[in-house]
Structure formats: structure tokens, C-alpha cells
Design an enzyme around this catalytic site. Sequence first.
Site, mmCIF file in Angstrom:
data_model
loop_
_atom_site.group_PDB
_atom_site.id
_atom_site.type_symbol
_atom_site.label_atom_id
_atom_site.label_comp_id
_atom_site.label_asym_id
_atom_site.label_seq_id
_atom_site.Cartn_x
_atom_site.Cartn_y
_atom_site.Cartn_z
ATOM 1 N N HIS A 56 11.814 -37.789 -19.114
ATOM 2 C CA HIS A 56 13.207 -37.382 -19.335
ATOM 3 C C HIS A 56 13.742 -36.697 -18.091
ATOM 4 C CE1 HIS A 56 11.096 -33.683 -20.405
ATOM 5 N NE2 HIS A 56 12.235 -33.021 -20.502
ATOM 6 N N HIS A 58 15.071 -33.741 -17.258
ATOM 7 C CA HIS A 58 15.078 -32.321 -16.891
ATOM 8 C C HIS A 58 14.392 -32.086 -15.549
ATOM 9 C CE1 HIS A 58 15.825 -30.913 -21.303
ATOM 10 N NE2 HIS A 58 16.936 -31.233 -20.669
ATOM 11 N N ASP A 60 12.463 -29.906 -14.290
ATOM 12 C CA ASP A 60 11.039 -29.557 -14.194
ATOM 13 C C ASP A 60 10.137 -30.760 -14.498
ATOM 14 O OD1 ASP A 60 12.067 -29.212 -16.861
ATOM 15 O OD2 ASP A 60 10.172 -28.277 -17.429
ATOM 16 N N HIS A 61 10.718 -31.924 -14.713
ATOM 17 C CA HIS A 61 9.943 -33.153 -14.903
ATOM 18 C C HIS A 61 10.222 -34.205 -13.826
ATOM 19 C CE1 HIS A 61 8.362 -32.088 -18.967
ATOM 20 N NE2 HIS A 61 9.343 -31.238 -18.854
ATOM 21 N N HIS A 114 15.244 -33.813 -27.760
ATOM 22 C CA HIS A 114 15.180 -32.843 -26.661
ATOM 23 C C HIS A 114 16.186 -33.284 -25.593
ATOM 24 C CE1 HIS A 114 13.497 -29.959 -23.885
ATOM 25 N NE2 HIS A 114 13.238 -30.914 -23.021
ATOM 26 N N ASP A 133 8.164 -33.280 -23.619
ATOM 27 C CA ASP A 133 8.833 -32.220 -24.379
ATOM 28 C C ASP A 133 9.306 -32.699 -25.753
ATOM 29 O OD1 ASP A 133 8.342 -30.862 -22.084
ATOM 30 O OD2 ASP A 133 10.429 -30.497 -21.554
ATOM 31 N N HIS A 171 4.305 -28.618 -21.811
ATOM 32 C CA HIS A 171 4.294 -27.178 -21.553
ATOM 33 C C HIS A 171 3.220 -26.460 -22.366
ATOM 34 C CE1 HIS A 171 8.127 -27.019 -19.305
ATOM 35 N NE2 HIS A 171 8.503 -27.994 -20.105
HETATM 36 ZN ZN LIG Z 1 12.639 -30.871 -20.953
#
Ligand SMILES: [Zn+2]
Length: 255
Positions: A56, A58, A60-61, A114, A133, A171
Site C-alpha cells: 500500500h 503509506h 513507511d512502506h 486501511h 497493515d 508493525h
Molecule cells: Zn499503512
Amino acid sequence: MGLIVDVFAARSDNFGYLVHDEASGRTAAVDAPEAAAIRNALLQRGWTLTDIFITHHHIDHVEAIAELKAEYGARVTGPRAEADKIDGLDDLVGDGDTVELGESRFAVMATPGHTLGHVVFYDAAGGHLFSADALFSLGVGRMFEGTPGPMWAGLKRLRDLPDETLVYCGHEYTQSNARFALSIDPDNPALRARAAEVDALRAAGRPTIPFTLGEDKRANPFLRADAPELARVYGLEGADPSAVFAAIRKGKDNF
Ligand SMILES: [Zn+2]
């Protein structure tokens, strides 16, 4: 010959994953949280990065996509539905597609909620699910973009996978997830056992990942939204499970 999974920490609380197909020597990073952490894991294993699988959009990915692509020339596969939000995707995939890594095969499954286009990668032969996530141990990702109905439907499809499936999520949130889960489902023996195990792992400085899907089916309240005892917590007896799911998600947001 099979698939080897390497798990390592990245950023503050992300997990990084490398998957290595023994037959071909190909190696993929599942998501690109941090170039240095991924490079270090590759060096330790003596592997070369050939692919990146993105779940996805985001930051942090995806943040390390450009750097890893420049360094290794890796081919980047990611969700078609989020192609406008992720730079550097070479192959676009969606629900029902299969991604190949040498002799290994990953089924792409849509898990909206998400983010709307969130996908997970499932290796049926090896029994590995990379859930990012969408599904955490004892929890699920915060519902940023979707609505409860499709999010619950996507999770139910993950719940249908075999109990022995090993789940690798995005996470290390398990301990706080356990605290919330116990607040609404305190008498669940599977949950109590998992919470105690998680406390012991964290006290020893160890990750709680991977976890087995079968154990999570019994302990994770979000996978039990159709259990009468959880409907009762919210006064929703007889309601559609997606309404119970929404109530659990809201309860966790405000916990
Ligand atoms: Zn995420």
C-alpha cells in the site's frame, strides 16, 4: 527447494521482510520501509535484491523504493488501485493475480480498509501470508480510507486461509493490541494465552512475528466480529457482523 523468509526491524516499529526463492536465487523485499535496513539484511544473507512487492501507498512502506531500485535494479510490483499514489511501480496487480518469484508463487488478495487499494501477498505452497497493515497479531490496521463492510469482507477471506499459515505483518503493535483485545474479550482463553506469550516475548526483547493464523482466528477480536459474545459487548446482538466490526474498530481507535 522453497522459500526462505528473513524478518528484521526497520524504522521505529515497522518490520522488514526479505523472501528468497531457493531454486532461482531471486529475492524480494516485501514493502520498502527503509533502504539501510533492507541493504543490511541482504548483506547478512548474501542475497541480491531482484524484486520489491508493495502492499500500500503509506510512506513507511514505500519510502525506499527509489533508492533500492537505483542500487539493485529491482523490479517493483504493487497495487494497481494505488498506482497514482506510488512512484516507481513496474508491474501493477490486483485481487486474483499471481506474482512469481522464481519457482515461488504469491497470490495477490485485496484487503481494502486501511487504504482502499491495500493488497496482501500469500504463498500457499509455503504457508506464508504477508499481511502488512491489513492484519496484525490481535489487531487490524486503522481504517483510514475504507468502510467497515469491505474491510470485514477482506479479513474474512484471510480468515479462510489454513490455520497453519504463518502471518508476517507490517508493525510490532501486538502488545498494545492485546491490551485492547483483553478489555473487550477478557474471558477468551486463546487470547489470554497469546497475551501472556506476547508479554514474555517483548520482555525478552523478541518480536511477536510471525504468528499463526489459526491462533489469531481464536484470539483476535477483529477476526471474531461474527462471534455472539463480541456483539454483546456493544449491544449489537443479531446485527450484521460488519456493524460489530465497525464498533470494535471504533473502540480501538478510542482506547
Ligand atoms: Zn499503512
